[in-house]
Scaffold this active site. Sequence first.
Site, PDB file in Angstrom:
ATOM      1  N   GLU A 117     -33.757 -43.984  13.051  1.00  0.00           N
ATOM      2  CA  GLU A 117     -32.487 -43.900  13.767  1.00  0.00           C
ATOM      3  C   GLU A 117     -31.798 -45.247  13.904  1.00  0.00           C
ATOM      4  OE1 GLU A 117     -30.579 -41.180  14.729  1.00  0.00           O
ATOM      5  OE2 GLU A 117     -32.033 -40.443  13.263  1.00  0.00           O
ATOM      6  N   ARG A 155     -22.399 -55.887 -11.863  1.00  0.00           N
ATOM      7  CA  ARG A 155     -21.377 -55.707 -12.901  1.00  0.00           C
ATOM      8  C   ARG A 155     -20.351 -56.829 -12.910  1.00  0.00           C
ATOM      9  NH1 ARG A 155     -19.939 -50.978 -15.152  1.00  0.00           N
ATOM     10  NH2 ARG A 155     -17.767 -51.484 -14.749  1.00  0.00           N
ATOM     11  N   ASP A 170      -9.662 -54.629 -16.529  1.00  0.00           N
ATOM     12  CA  ASP A 170      -9.934 -54.253 -15.149  1.00  0.00           C
ATOM     13  C   ASP A 170      -8.966 -54.941 -14.193  1.00  0.00           C
ATOM     14  OD1 ASP A 170     -11.880 -52.484 -15.705  1.00  0.00           O
ATOM     15  OD2 ASP A 170     -13.554 -53.705 -14.992  1.00  0.00           O
TER      16      ASP A 170
HETATM   17  C1  9D3 Z   1     -26.186 -40.912  15.539  1.00  0.00           C
HETATM   18  C2  9D3 Z   1     -26.398 -42.269  14.998  1.00  0.00           C
HETATM   19  N1  9D3 Z   1     -26.570 -42.247  13.554  1.00  0.00           N
HETATM   20  C3  9D3 Z   1     -25.483 -43.079  12.947  1.00  0.00           C
HETATM   21  C4  9D3 Z   1     -24.454 -42.268  12.292  1.00  0.00           C
HETATM   22  C5  9D3 Z   1     -27.892 -42.825  13.290  1.00  0.00           C
HETATM   23  C6  9D3 Z   1     -28.147 -43.180  11.884  1.00  0.00           C
HETATM   24  C7  9D3 Z   1     -28.121 -42.239  10.883  1.00  0.00           C
HETATM   25  C8  9D3 Z   1     -28.397 -42.602   9.572  1.00  0.00           C
HETATM   26  C9  9D3 Z   1     -28.426 -44.493  11.554  1.00  0.00           C
HETATM   27  C10 9D3 Z   1     -28.708 -44.838  10.256  1.00  0.00           C
HETATM   28  C11 9D3 Z   1     -28.701 -43.878   9.270  1.00  0.00           C
HETATM   29  C12 9D3 Z   1     -29.012 -44.247   7.883  1.00  0.00           C
HETATM   30  N2  9D3 Z   1     -27.864 -44.844   7.193  1.00  0.00           N
HETATM   31  C13 9D3 Z   1     -27.882 -46.116   6.817  1.00  0.00           C
HETATM   32  O1  9D3 Z   1     -28.842 -46.812   7.074  1.00  0.00           O
HETATM   33  C14 9D3 Z   1     -26.725 -46.669   6.145  1.00  0.00           C
HETATM   34  C15 9D3 Z   1     -25.462 -46.101   5.812  1.00  0.00           C
HETATM   35  C16 9D3 Z   1     -24.897 -44.803   6.036  1.00  0.00           C
HETATM   36  O2  9D3 Z   1     -25.506 -43.888   6.602  1.00  0.00           O
HETATM   37  N3  9D3 Z   1     -23.630 -44.567   5.588  1.00  0.00           N
HETATM   38  C17 9D3 Z   1     -22.889 -45.512   4.947  1.00  0.00           C
HETATM   39  N4  9D3 Z   1     -23.365 -46.724   4.722  1.00  0.00           N
HETATM   40  C18 9D3 Z   1     -24.629 -47.003   5.155  1.00  0.00           C
HETATM   41  S1  9D3 Z   1     -25.375 -48.463   4.969  1.00  0.00           S
HETATM   42  C19 9D3 Z   1     -26.764 -47.980   5.712  1.00  0.00           C
END
Ligand code: 9D3
Length: 248
Positions: A117, A155, A170
């Site tokens: 989390e 890239r 690009d």
């Molecule tokens: C309810 C809180 N949640 C946040 C939306 C907790 C949570 C969920 C999933 C915290 C971390 C994650 C895992 N995601 C990542 O570590 C993450 C991420 C993403 O979920 N979306 C876009 N970029 C990234 S970079 C790392």
Amino acid sequence: MQIDVLTLFPEIFQGPFSVGIFRRAVERNLVRLNIHNIRDYTDDKHHTVDDYSYGGGGGMVLKPEPIFEAVAAVTSTIKEAKVPVILLTPQGRLFNQQLAGELAAYPHLVLICGRYEGVAERVREHLASDEISIGDYVLGGGDLAAMVVIDVVVRLLPGVIGSAAATEEDSHTAGLLEYPQYTRPEVYRGWRVPKVLLSGNHAQIAQWRREQSILRTLKRRPELLGKASLSSVERRLVDEAGSSVDSA
Ligand code: 9D3
């Protein structure tokens, strides 16, 4: 460029980077990718990487100690004074091509992938120099986000993409969507290739493609046109077509 990744799932980094452009870049020593298992930097019998959240509620949180230890181990082998230590997190700065360009200028990057989390706040506050999100959707962890960042940044490194012509193209089309592309056969199931592409008139083809790019961008991603560099003639095309976007 050297990239060090700290993750709880080193296996998932194997596939995508062992093929294609990235693999070639590694073979030519343009990039070096080191994957480190955060669990290897624990010192208790059970190799604990997570713990309960103080205050209760929520799920498990990644403990600070293994992540600090892992970053210390990695950066101790690096001579540069300022190595970006990037935490992948939904709360980070939104990743885009411009940010990729900024990262590509460093000789070394350290990427930390969270799971569960969240990551202990003290990692954010006292270890990470930057926090990056790849978009507004919920991933299962930071690993895929790190892989996206690596793919995009590599890239951009000099020599990774074969031709200078491709990079030049690009930048010419920066901020625009791609024009439609066709290959043989000339007629497939009755669908013809646009006549202009068969004309052999390269100036006319270039103009058609440019126009298609602009109109397609206007129709699908109009917000991109604000930053795209258009000639005054092209601006006028946009303004005229813009009042009847359906025609694009
Ligand atoms: C309810 C809180 N949640 C946040 C939306 C907790 C949570 C969920 C999933 C915290 C971390 C994650 C895992 N995601 C990542 O570590 C993450 C991420 C993403 O979920 N979306 C876009 N970029 C990234 S970079 C790392």
